[in-house]
Every structure is written in C-alpha cells, then in structure tokens.
Design a protein around this motif. Structure first.
Motif, PDB file in Angstrom:
ATOM      1  N   ILE A  20       0.828  -1.201   0.000  1.00  0.00           N
ATOM      2  CA  ILE A  20       0.000   0.000   0.000  1.00  0.00           C
ATOM      3  C   ILE A  20       0.864   1.253   0.000  1.00  0.00           C
ATOM      4  CG2 ILE A  20      -1.915  -1.139   1.210  1.00  0.00           C
ATOM      5  CD1 ILE A  20      -1.098   0.466   3.729  1.00  0.00           C
ATOM      6  N   LEU A  21       0.242   2.358  -0.380  1.00  0.00           N
ATOM      7  CA  LEU A  21       0.800   3.698  -0.203  1.00  0.00           C
ATOM      8  C   LEU A  21       0.033   4.266   0.971  1.00  0.00           C
ATOM      9  CD1 LEU A  21       2.156   6.261  -2.291  1.00  0.00           C
ATOM     10  CD2 LEU A  21      -0.085   6.936  -1.521  1.00  0.00           C
ATOM     11  N   LEU A  22       0.740   4.831   1.939  1.00  0.00           N
ATOM     12  CA  LEU A  22       0.139   5.342   3.154  1.00  0.00           C
ATOM     13  C   LEU A  22       0.637   6.750   3.400  1.00  0.00           C
ATOM     14  CD1 LEU A  22      -0.326   3.410   6.407  1.00  0.00           C
ATOM     15  CD2 LEU A  22       0.860   5.582   6.509  1.00  0.00           C
ATOM     16  N   VAL A  23      -0.281   7.669   3.720  1.00  0.00           N
ATOM     17  CA  VAL A  23       0.058   9.052   4.048  1.00  0.00           C
ATOM     18  C   VAL A  23      -0.526   9.349   5.419  1.00  0.00           C
ATOM     19  CG1 VAL A  23      -0.150  11.473   3.356  1.00  0.00           C
ATOM     20  CG2 VAL A  23      -0.001   9.695   1.607  1.00  0.00           C
ATOM     21  N   THR A  24       0.262   9.976   6.283  1.00  0.00           N
ATOM     22  CA  THR A  24      -0.232  10.322   7.618  1.00  0.00           C
ATOM     23  C   THR A  24      -0.684  11.781   7.661  1.00  0.00           C
ATOM     24  OG1 THR A  24       1.929  10.960   8.484  1.00  0.00           O
ATOM     25  CG2 THR A  24       1.304   8.642   8.703  1.00  0.00           C
ATOM     26  N   ASN A  25      -1.329  12.156   8.765  1.00  0.00           N
ATOM     27  CA  ASN A  25      -1.876  13.503   8.921  1.00  0.00           C
ATOM     28  C   ASN A  25      -0.820  14.593   9.068  1.00  0.00           C
ATOM     29  OD1 ASN A  25      -4.531  12.581   8.816  1.00  0.00           O
ATOM     30  ND2 ASN A  25      -4.615  12.246  11.015  1.00  0.00           N
ATOM     31  N   SER A  26       0.386  14.274   9.462  1.00  0.00           N
ATOM     32  CA  SER A  26       1.445  15.276   9.665  1.00  0.00           C
ATOM     33  C   SER A  26       1.807  15.958   8.357  1.00  0.00           C
ATOM     34  CB  SER A  26       2.700  14.613  10.232  1.00  0.00           C
ATOM     35  OG  SER A  26       2.408  13.933  11.406  1.00  0.00           O
ATOM     36  N   LYS A  27       2.185  17.238   8.442  1.00  0.00           N
ATOM     37  CA  LYS A  27       2.653  17.942   7.241  1.00  0.00           C
ATOM     38  C   LYS A  27       4.059  17.492   6.881  1.00  0.00           C
ATOM     39  CE  LYS A  27      -0.244  21.894   7.801  1.00  0.00           C
ATOM     40  NZ  LYS A  27      -0.783  22.731   6.821  1.00  0.00           N
ATOM     41  N   GLN A  28       4.876  17.212   7.902  1.00  0.00           N
ATOM     42  CA  GLN A  28       6.220  16.689   7.675  1.00  0.00           C
ATOM     43  C   GLN A  28       6.680  15.929   8.900  1.00  0.00           C
ATOM     44  OE1 GLN A  28       8.636  20.101   6.749  1.00  0.00           O
ATOM     45  NE2 GLN A  28       8.995  20.599   8.874  1.00  0.00           N
ATOM     46  N   LEU A  29       7.628  15.037   8.683  1.00  0.00           N
ATOM     47  CA  LEU A  29       8.202  14.232   9.752  1.00  0.00           C
ATOM     48  C   LEU A  29       9.720  14.359   9.690  1.00  0.00           C
ATOM     49  CD1 LEU A  29       6.077  10.994   9.261  1.00  0.00           C
ATOM     50  CD2 LEU A  29       5.799  12.694  11.055  1.00  0.00           C
ATOM     51  N   SER A  30      10.374  13.936  10.743  1.00  0.00           N
ATOM     52  CA  SER A  30      11.829  13.956  10.763  1.00  0.00           C
ATOM     53  C   SER A  30      12.319  12.632  11.338  1.00  0.00           C
ATOM     54  CB  SER A  30      12.333  15.110  11.623  1.00  0.00           C
ATOM     55  OG  SER A  30      13.736  15.121  11.648  1.00  0.00           O
ATOM     56  N   ILE A  31      13.258  12.026  10.622  1.00  0.00           N
ATOM     57  CA  ILE A  31      13.861  10.783  11.079  1.00  0.00           C
ATOM     58  C   ILE A  31      15.290  10.727  10.539  1.00  0.00           C
ATOM     59  CG2 ILE A  31      13.113   9.315   9.164  1.00  0.00           C
ATOM     60  CD1 ILE A  31      12.476   7.176  11.291  1.00  0.00           C
ATOM     61  N   LEU A  32      16.198  10.271  11.354  1.00  0.00           N
ATOM     62  CA  LEU A  32      17.605  10.172  10.974  1.00  0.00           C
ATOM     63  C   LEU A  32      18.151  11.502  10.461  1.00  0.00           C
ATOM     64  CD1 LEU A  32      17.374   6.749   9.099  1.00  0.00           C
ATOM     65  CD2 LEU A  32      18.118   7.135  11.449  1.00  0.00           C
TER      66      LEU A  32
END
Length: 95
Positions: A20-32
């Motif tokens: 699947i393609l999944l999009v969350t409610n956040s405008k942006q995320l940060s990881i690593l």
C-alpha cells in the motif's frame, strides 16, 4: 490490542499482505536527521485495532525516494489520512 478486529478497522485488515501507499496527517516528519513528507509504501505485515504495521517499508524522501527502513514501522490508525493499494515499482514525483 488482542482480540477480534473491530468493524471499523476491517478495511485495514483486508490489506494484510498487500503493498500500500500510506500518508499520515502530519505535514512533515523527521527521522535520521532528514525532514520529509509523511509518504510511505510497504507491505501490510500486521493489523490490530490500534495500529497498522508495514514491512518492508519505503520512506519517500526527496533526496532518497526509495529509502528502505531497516525495521517494521507501525502507524496509529487515527493518524492515517490516506491509504491505497500500490504497485511498488511505480515512480511518484516528490516535489
């Protein structure tokens, strides 16, 4: 959560084993140390009444659009804004 899947979560359970393609409610995320839009693709490995887990999962980052995350990622169902079946070989532009 253990036990049977609630009726309102059956839609997610039906995706088990599918990519699947999944999009969350956040405008942006940060990881690593990277900031990116919350767009993920992956195979649904598990579904509970609180979370859906993708593995393997690809994070769609602008500078690394096919970054394969090394562990499964679980997403709270209430934070998912969009999901759909997806062909993992399909290219999507990230502008």
């Amino acid at each position: 959560m253990n036990g049977p899947i609630l009726d309102e979560n059956k839609l997610f359970e039906e995706m088990l084993g599918k990519t699947i393609l999944l999009v969350t409610n956040s405008k942006q995320l940060s990881i690593l140390g990277q900031t990116f839009r919350p767009i993920f693709t992956g195979k649904v490995a598990e579904c509970t009444n609180g979370f859906i887990t993708l593995y393997p999962v690809i994070i769609k980052m602008h500078n690394a659009p096919f970054y394969k995350f090394p562990t499964p990622l679980s997403f709270p169902l209430e934070q998912i804004s969009l999901f759909t079946e997806f062909d993992p070989d399909r290219k999507i532009p990230l502008i």
